[in-house]
Enzyme design. Sequence first.
Site, PDB file in Angstrom:
ATOM      1  CE1 TYR A  39      -0.457  16.224 -22.403  1.00  0.00           C
ATOM      2  CE2 TYR A  39      -1.502  17.676 -20.804  1.00  0.00           C
ATOM      3  CZ  TYR A  39      -0.504  17.425 -21.724  1.00  0.00           C
ATOM      4  OH  TYR A  39       0.462  18.374 -21.947  1.00  0.00           O
ATOM      5  N   PRO A  92       4.069  24.916 -14.550  1.00  0.00           N
ATOM      6  CG  PRO A  92       5.840  24.855 -16.078  1.00  0.00           C
ATOM      7  CD  PRO A  92       5.541  25.000 -14.618  1.00  0.00           C
ATOM      8  CB  ALA A  94       0.386  21.673 -21.762  1.00  0.00           C
ATOM      9  CB  SER A 121       2.180  25.471 -20.095  1.00  0.00           C
ATOM     10  OG  SER A 121       2.586  24.673 -21.188  1.00  0.00           O
ATOM     11  CE1 TYR A 149       8.824  21.253 -22.942  1.00  0.00           C
ATOM     12  CE2 TYR A 149       6.725  22.403 -23.125  1.00  0.00           C
ATOM     13  CZ  TYR A 149       7.513  21.420 -22.560  1.00  0.00           C
ATOM     14  OH  TYR A 149       6.972  20.612 -21.592  1.00  0.00           O
ATOM     15  CB  THR A 175      10.933  22.901 -20.276  1.00  0.00           C
ATOM     16  OG1 THR A 175      10.006  23.456 -19.328  1.00  0.00           O
ATOM     17  CG2 THR A 175      10.975  21.394 -20.099  1.00  0.00           C
ATOM     18  NE  ARG A 184       4.448  12.582 -21.721  1.00  0.00           N
ATOM     19  CZ  ARG A 184       4.242  13.874 -21.918  1.00  0.00           C
ATOM     20  NH1 ARG A 184       3.064  14.306 -22.328  1.00  0.00           N
ATOM     21  NH2 ARG A 184       5.213  14.744 -21.703  1.00  0.00           N
ATOM     22  CE  LYS A 249       8.853  22.574 -14.600  1.00  0.00           C
ATOM     23  NZ  LYS A 249       8.813  21.205 -15.170  1.00  0.00           N
ATOM     24  CG  HIS A 273       8.655  17.014 -17.901  1.00  0.00           C
ATOM     25  ND1 HIS A 273       9.385  17.926 -18.606  1.00  0.00           N
ATOM     26  CD2 HIS A 273       7.391  17.147 -18.362  1.00  0.00           C
ATOM     27  CE1 HIS A 273       8.625  18.576 -19.471  1.00  0.00           C
ATOM     28  NE2 HIS A 273       7.393  18.122 -19.325  1.00  0.00           N
ATOM     29  NE  ARG A 276       3.173  15.296 -18.369  1.00  0.00           N
ATOM     30  CZ  ARG A 276       1.995  14.838 -18.791  1.00  0.00           C
ATOM     31  NH1 ARG A 276       1.278  14.037 -18.013  1.00  0.00           N
ATOM     32  NH2 ARG A 276       1.527  15.171 -19.971  1.00  0.00           N
ATOM     33  N   GLY A 305       7.824  17.819  -8.248  1.00  0.00           N
ATOM     34  CA  GLY A 305       7.820  16.368  -8.328  1.00  0.00           C
ATOM     35  C   GLY A 305       7.283  15.694  -7.089  1.00  0.00           C
ATOM     36  N   GLY A 306       5.983  15.444  -7.035  1.00  0.00           N
ATOM     37  CA  GLY A 306       5.395  14.684  -5.943  1.00  0.00           C
ATOM     38  C   GLY A 306       5.064  15.475  -4.705  1.00  0.00           C
ATOM     39  NE  ARG A 328       0.989  13.303 -12.643  1.00  0.00           N
ATOM     40  CZ  ARG A 328       2.298  13.334 -12.886  1.00  0.00           C
ATOM     41  NH1 ARG A 328       3.102  13.938 -12.000  1.00  0.00           N
ATOM     42  NH2 ARG A 328       2.800  12.790 -13.962  1.00  0.00           N
TER      43      ARG A 328
END
Length: 377
Positions: A39, A92, A94, A121, A149, A175, A184, A249, A273, A276, A305-306, A328
Amino acid sequence: MSDRPGRVPALQQVPPDVVCLPDYAAHARERLDDNAWAYLAGAAADEITLRANRAAWDNLALVPRVLRRLTGGHTRVELLGRTLAHPLLLAPVAYQRLAHPDGELASAHAAAAQGAGFILSAQASTSMEDVARAVLPEAERGPLWFQLYMQHDRGFTRELVQRAEAAGYEAIVLTVDAPSHGVRDRERRAQLKLPEGVSAVNLARLPPAPRTQIDRTQSWVFDALMPDAPTWDEIDTLRSHTNLPLLLKGVMHPEDAREARRQQVAGLIVSNHGGRTLDTAAPTAWVLPRIADAVGDAMPLLVDGGIQRGTDVLKALALGARAVLIGRPYMHALATCGAIGVAHVLRVLRDELEVAMALCGCRTVADAGPQLFFEAP
């Protein structure tokens, strides 16, 4: 499901071999079972966009300037009426209690200690009120925003927004790039299941979605899911439910950015995202300057992103972002050593940004622009 053992307890301090954000990944992998790792580290399908996000920042070559006066330099930025010590926010994410028992509280405390923004989130595993009570008294904290959301029950969506405002959140981040889950594969291989005690607590009172009856001639995506997906027509309605600024977003196309400008939203977060949702989506470093051209000075842009190096942050600022979000890397740090790891990530990234600025001849973030590249992408 793998036979890999459950989560190994987090360390009490930053490991001595961790000197930069990428170093945390291996330590996090040691402490998370396949379920949590799938996840928190995975992405959609073949994870092409996940890798492309990182490669796009790497492939932007900086052209430094020398012999410039840099005394008194700083990383301060203006964002939605606030002066921030630096342009770093925690994205954010989850179910953070998958990574560490303290979950979102640990991340929020770390952000506050480092003057960074924190975006909670909607699917947090800690209540929005508990997070707000924990960090709002911190005098040097960054902004506290709530990510949303659009729920199938629009009345419940309104209640979420109003709860966030009442709790002291300073902006709503809608989002818009996930009207359905991405494909996924890594999560499916791990047979992802939230462990006992981890849930989206802020959605606990969400009424169940009405049972959708579809036959074999219909599409589960288009006939069951898409009727509840948000549209541009609902932006004004959502804004009418709150006095808080609204950011979108997941905007990746210049035409959508222009529509957002017409709708006078408070800001945009250029995001895919983290790879994802839609695999093979363009990396955000490619998209960002095109979105900047589309909106001009009409609203602030943020990007994720990255991003994992100070040079990435400087490149994002040079391409038109006001601030950046990281995801991440701080989850890896949270899994490794809790709040102290998240705080360390932010401190390291800020230090790296200052070094990059100094080596490129930028006294302030306003000095970062297309001139840092021979050719803007």
